[in-house]
Design an enzyme around this catalytic site. Structure first.
Site, PDB file in Angstrom:
ATOM      1  N   ASN A 131      49.387 126.610  28.519  1.00 48.57           N
ATOM      2  CA  ASN A 131      50.537 127.225  28.968  1.00 48.57           C
ATOM      3  C   ASN A 131      50.696 127.466  30.401  1.00 48.57           C
ATOM      4  OD1 ASN A 131      52.532 127.740  27.079  1.00 48.57           O
ATOM      5  ND2 ASN A 131      51.235 129.356  26.073  1.00 48.57           N
ATOM      6  N   ASP A 159      57.874 126.093  18.402  1.00 47.23           N
ATOM      7  CA  ASP A 159      59.042 126.949  18.592  1.00 47.23           C
ATOM      8  C   ASP A 159      59.900 126.100  17.331  1.00 47.23           C
ATOM      9  OD1 ASP A 159      58.542 128.121  21.022  1.00 47.23           O
ATOM     10  OD2 ASP A 159      57.920 125.961  21.509  1.00 47.23           O
ATOM     11  N   ARG A 162      59.070 127.453  13.869  1.00 43.66           N
ATOM     12  CA  ARG A 162      59.331 128.917  14.081  1.00 43.66           C
ATOM     13  C   ARG A 162      60.915 128.774  13.567  1.00 43.66           C
ATOM     14  NH1 ARG A 162      55.994 130.559  19.369  1.00 43.66           N
ATOM     15  NH2 ARG A 162      54.238 131.355  18.425  1.00 43.66           N
ATOM     16  N   HIS A 187      59.360 125.812  26.675  1.00 48.66           N
ATOM     17  CA  HIS A 187      58.420 126.614  25.893  1.00 48.66           C
ATOM     18  C   HIS A 187      58.030 128.206  26.578  1.00 48.66           C
ATOM     19  CE1 HIS A 187      55.598 127.820  22.882  1.00 48.66           C
ATOM     20  NE2 HIS A 187      54.795 128.217  23.903  1.00 48.66           N
TER      21      HIS A 187
HETATM   22  P1  NAD Z   1      41.297 130.515  24.441  1.00 44.56           P
HETATM   23  O1  NAD Z   1      40.984 131.255  25.841  1.00 44.56           O
HETATM   24  O2  NAD Z   1      40.760 130.848  23.214  1.00 44.56           O
HETATM   25  O3  NAD Z   1      40.670 129.001  24.667  1.00 44.56           O
HETATM   26  C1  NAD Z   1      40.659 128.340  25.887  1.00 44.56           C
HETATM   27  C2  NAD Z   1      39.556 127.607  26.112  1.00 44.56           C
HETATM   28  O4  NAD Z   1      39.774 126.563  27.169  1.00 44.56           O
HETATM   29  C3  NAD Z   1      38.388 128.230  26.450  1.00 44.56           C
HETATM   30  O5  NAD Z   1      37.331 128.022  25.765  1.00 44.56           O
HETATM   31  C4  NAD Z   1      38.079 128.057  27.839  1.00 44.56           C
HETATM   32  O6  NAD Z   1      36.513 128.008  28.194  1.00 44.56           O
HETATM   33  C5  NAD Z   1      38.812 126.381  28.025  1.00 44.56           C
HETATM   34  N1  NAD Z   1      38.977 125.978  29.307  1.00 44.56           N
HETATM   35  C6  NAD Z   1      39.531 126.717  30.307  1.00 44.56           C
HETATM   36  N2  NAD Z   1      39.605 126.000  31.428  1.00 44.56           N
HETATM   37  C7  NAD Z   1      39.229 124.676  31.204  1.00 44.56           C
HETATM   38  C8  NAD Z   1      38.995 123.402  31.741  1.00 44.56           C
HETATM   39  N3  NAD Z   1      39.388 123.450  32.973  1.00 44.56           N
HETATM   40  N4  NAD Z   1      38.479 122.509  30.957  1.00 44.56           N
HETATM   41  C9  NAD Z   1      38.260 122.615  29.720  1.00 44.56           C
HETATM   42  N5  NAD Z   1      38.604 123.735  29.013  1.00 44.56           N
HETATM   43  C10 NAD Z   1      38.831 124.654  29.784  1.00 44.56           C
HETATM   44  O7  NAD Z   1      42.865 130.044  24.493  1.00 44.56           O
HETATM   45  P2  NAD Z   1      43.536 129.490  23.254  1.00 44.56           P
HETATM   46  O8  NAD Z   1      44.005 130.572  22.385  1.00 44.56           O
HETATM   47  O9  NAD Z   1      43.109 128.457  22.512  1.00 44.56           O
HETATM   48  O10 NAD Z   1      44.750 129.032  23.982  1.00 44.56           O
HETATM   49  C11 NAD Z   1      44.732 127.897  24.879  1.00 44.56           C
HETATM   50  C12 NAD Z   1      46.039 127.455  25.760  1.00 44.56           C
HETATM   51  O11 NAD Z   1      47.175 127.144  24.758  1.00 44.56           O
HETATM   52  C13 NAD Z   1      46.747 128.859  26.364  1.00 44.56           C
HETATM   53  O12 NAD Z   1      47.177 128.480  27.641  1.00 44.56           O
HETATM   54  C14 NAD Z   1      47.912 129.392  25.643  1.00 44.56           C
HETATM   55  O13 NAD Z   1      48.884 130.066  26.252  1.00 44.56           O
HETATM   56  C15 NAD Z   1      48.423 128.032  25.112  1.00 44.56           C
HETATM   57  N6  NAD Z   1      49.271 128.036  23.856  1.00 44.56           N
HETATM   58  C16 NAD Z   1      50.352 127.141  24.141  1.00 44.56           C
HETATM   59  C17 NAD Z   1      51.122 126.938  22.734  1.00 44.56           C
HETATM   60  C18 NAD Z   1      52.054 126.293  22.900  1.00 44.56           C
HETATM   61  O14 NAD Z   1      53.190 126.369  21.842  1.00 44.56           O
HETATM   62  N7  NAD Z   1      52.497 125.414  23.912  1.00 44.56           N
HETATM   63  C19 NAD Z   1      50.724 127.826  21.691  1.00 44.56           C
HETATM   64  C20 NAD Z   1      49.848 128.759  21.567  1.00 44.56           C
HETATM   65  C21 NAD Z   1      48.800 128.736  22.799  1.00 44.56           C
HETATM   66  C1  LMR Z   2      52.996 130.884  21.735  1.00 46.09           C
HETATM   67  O1  LMR Z   2      54.301 130.793  21.629  1.00 46.09           O
HETATM   68  O2  LMR Z   2      52.581 131.748  20.454  1.00 46.09           O
HETATM   69  C2  LMR Z   2      52.057 130.482  22.728  1.00 46.09           C
HETATM   70  O3  LMR Z   2      52.706 129.821  23.783  1.00 46.09           O
HETATM   71  C3  LMR Z   2      51.248 131.734  23.262  1.00 46.09           C
HETATM   72  C4  LMR Z   2      52.320 132.799  24.043  1.00 46.09           C
HETATM   73  O4  LMR Z   2      51.799 133.008  25.194  1.00 46.09           O
HETATM   74  O5  LMR Z   2      53.336 132.985  23.400  1.00 46.09           O
END
Ligand code: NAD
Ligand code: LMR
Length: 323
Positions: A131, A159, A162, A187
């Site tokens: 994100n 989304d 959901r 998003h």
């Molecule tokens: P997390 O913190 O558990 O894992 C993120 C991982 O990325 C960590 O292990 C970290 O060391 C690694 N990381 C950081 N910088 C990096 C880089 N430059 N290169 C490679 N790896 C790197 O987080 P998570 O819960 O797995 O979420 C990851 C991302 O996904 C967040 O930004 C979260 O907001 C996003 N997300 C998006 C959606 C969506 O619908 N688009 C849904 C859920 C989460």
């Molecule tokens: C989600 O929609 O669950 C993810 O993008 C995580 C967040 O920050 O809401």
């Protein structure tokens, strides 16, 4: 036996990846007869944890996993990659909006966009999950001048899923009874989950629910679902995000059943200005997605689409130096 597909996953030691990697290895994303080579990227402090994840993948003895590589070097992780799942980024905590992550995560996507440009397969398909996903996808695409911008997409499928689930619960039906669900835009909390085109068992969804529920319950519930999960779990969605990533790539590669929502480069369709990653209704066939055109857009929808488009434009402004 098919040739293995190289799947690069960033943030390999993170929460989402802990669900994502194992499901890909089991064949959920590309099919039960498609071997894969997993190429996992992490940052140096997380390499021990990544090693642990790789040990567990090995311990599953997945028949489809032909090789697994763990590295902290983007050029190695993206080497010849056919599919790149850009998950690695900071997640938000309680009380934050996703856009608050813009500065913290933006650099990751310029570096990785360049590395994908220089090292990945020329036909690579990229999904950005980290994100704020749409603007990060724009940054990555802008840093990959030798690839087509359309090879970069942002995840809106969570989304979309959901929205399907909320409407199915409300109407006492199954998600498979619903067609033409759409989530437009970003998003973020401005996204527009739109049921004005949707049908449930062939009947218009808007005839089955009251307008008040649609505007004041359904839309905000889907818009704010990520925050509700963070509030309940104390951490952002992980298994559902991984599942949505699998659905997104599965459909892009193998074809979709009807309309799905994908964050893709805006091309002027539905009056949305080019230069942002906007979620559109698409159908996928033969490895390509196509925007569903000529839907009738009423004033309510037009207004919601404009709000989310404006937010994406201002996010783009905030990272203009990286584009
Ligand atoms: P997390 O913190 O558990 O894992 C993120 C991982 O990325 C960590 O292990 C970290 O060391 C690694 N990381 C950081 N910088 C990096 C880089 N430059 N290169 C490679 N790896 C790197 O987080 P998570 O819960 O797995 O979420 C990851 C991302 O996904 C967040 O930004 C979260 O907001 C996003 N997300 C998006 C959606 C969506 O619908 N688009 C849904 C859920 C989460
Ligand atoms: C989600 O929609 O669950 C993810 O993008 C995580 C967040 O920050 O809401």
């Amino acid at each position: 036996m098919k040739e293995p597909v190289r799947v690069a996953i960033t943030g390999g030691a993170g929460q989402i990846s802990y669900s994502l990697i194992f499901r890909i290895a089991a064949g959920d994303m590309l099919g039960p007869d498609q071997p894969v080579i997993l190429q996992l990227l992490e940052i140096p402090p997380a390499m021990d944890a990544l090693n642990g994840v790789m040990m567990e993948v090995n311990d599953c003895a997945f028949p489809l996993v032909k090789d697994i590589i763990g590295t902290d070097k983007p050029e190695e992780a993206f080497k010849d990659a056919d599919i790149c799942l850009l998950v690695g980024a900071k997640p938000r905590g309680k009380g934050m909006e996703r856009a608050d992550l813009l500065k913290a995560n933006a650099d990751i996507f310029s570096v990785q966009g360049k590395a994908i440009n220089d090292h990945a397969s020329r036909d690579v398909k990229v999904l950005v999950v980290g994100n704020p996903a749409n603007t990060n996808a724009l940054i990555a695409a802008s840093n990959a001048p030798d690839l087509d911008k359309g090879q970069f997409t942002a995840m809106m499928r969570l989304d979309h899923n959901r929205a399907l689930s909320q409407l199915a619960q409300k109407t006492g039906t199954q998600v498979t009874d619903i067609d033409k669900m759409i989530v437009w835009g970003n998003h973020s909390a401005t996204q527009y989950p739109d049921i004005s085109q949707a049908t449930v068992n062939g009947k218009p969804a808007l005839d089955l629910v009251d307008r008040d529920w649609y505007e004041n319950d359904f839309i905000p519930t889907v818009q704010k679902r990520g925050a509700a999960i963070i509030e309940a779990r104390g951490a952002s969605s992980a298994a559902s995000a991984a599942s949505a990533a699998i659905d997104h790539i599965h459909d892009w590669v193998n074809g979709s059943k009807g309309i799905v929502s994908m964050g893709i480069p805006a091309d002027g369709s539905y009056g949305v200005e080019e230069g942002i990653m906007f979620s559109y209704p698409v159908t996928c066939k033969n490895g390509q997605y196509e925007i569903v055109q000529d839907l009738e857009i009423d004033e309510f929808s037009r207004d919601r689409m404009k709000q989310t488009e404006d937010e994406l434009r201002s996010e783009r402004e905030a990272v203009s130096e990286l584009l």
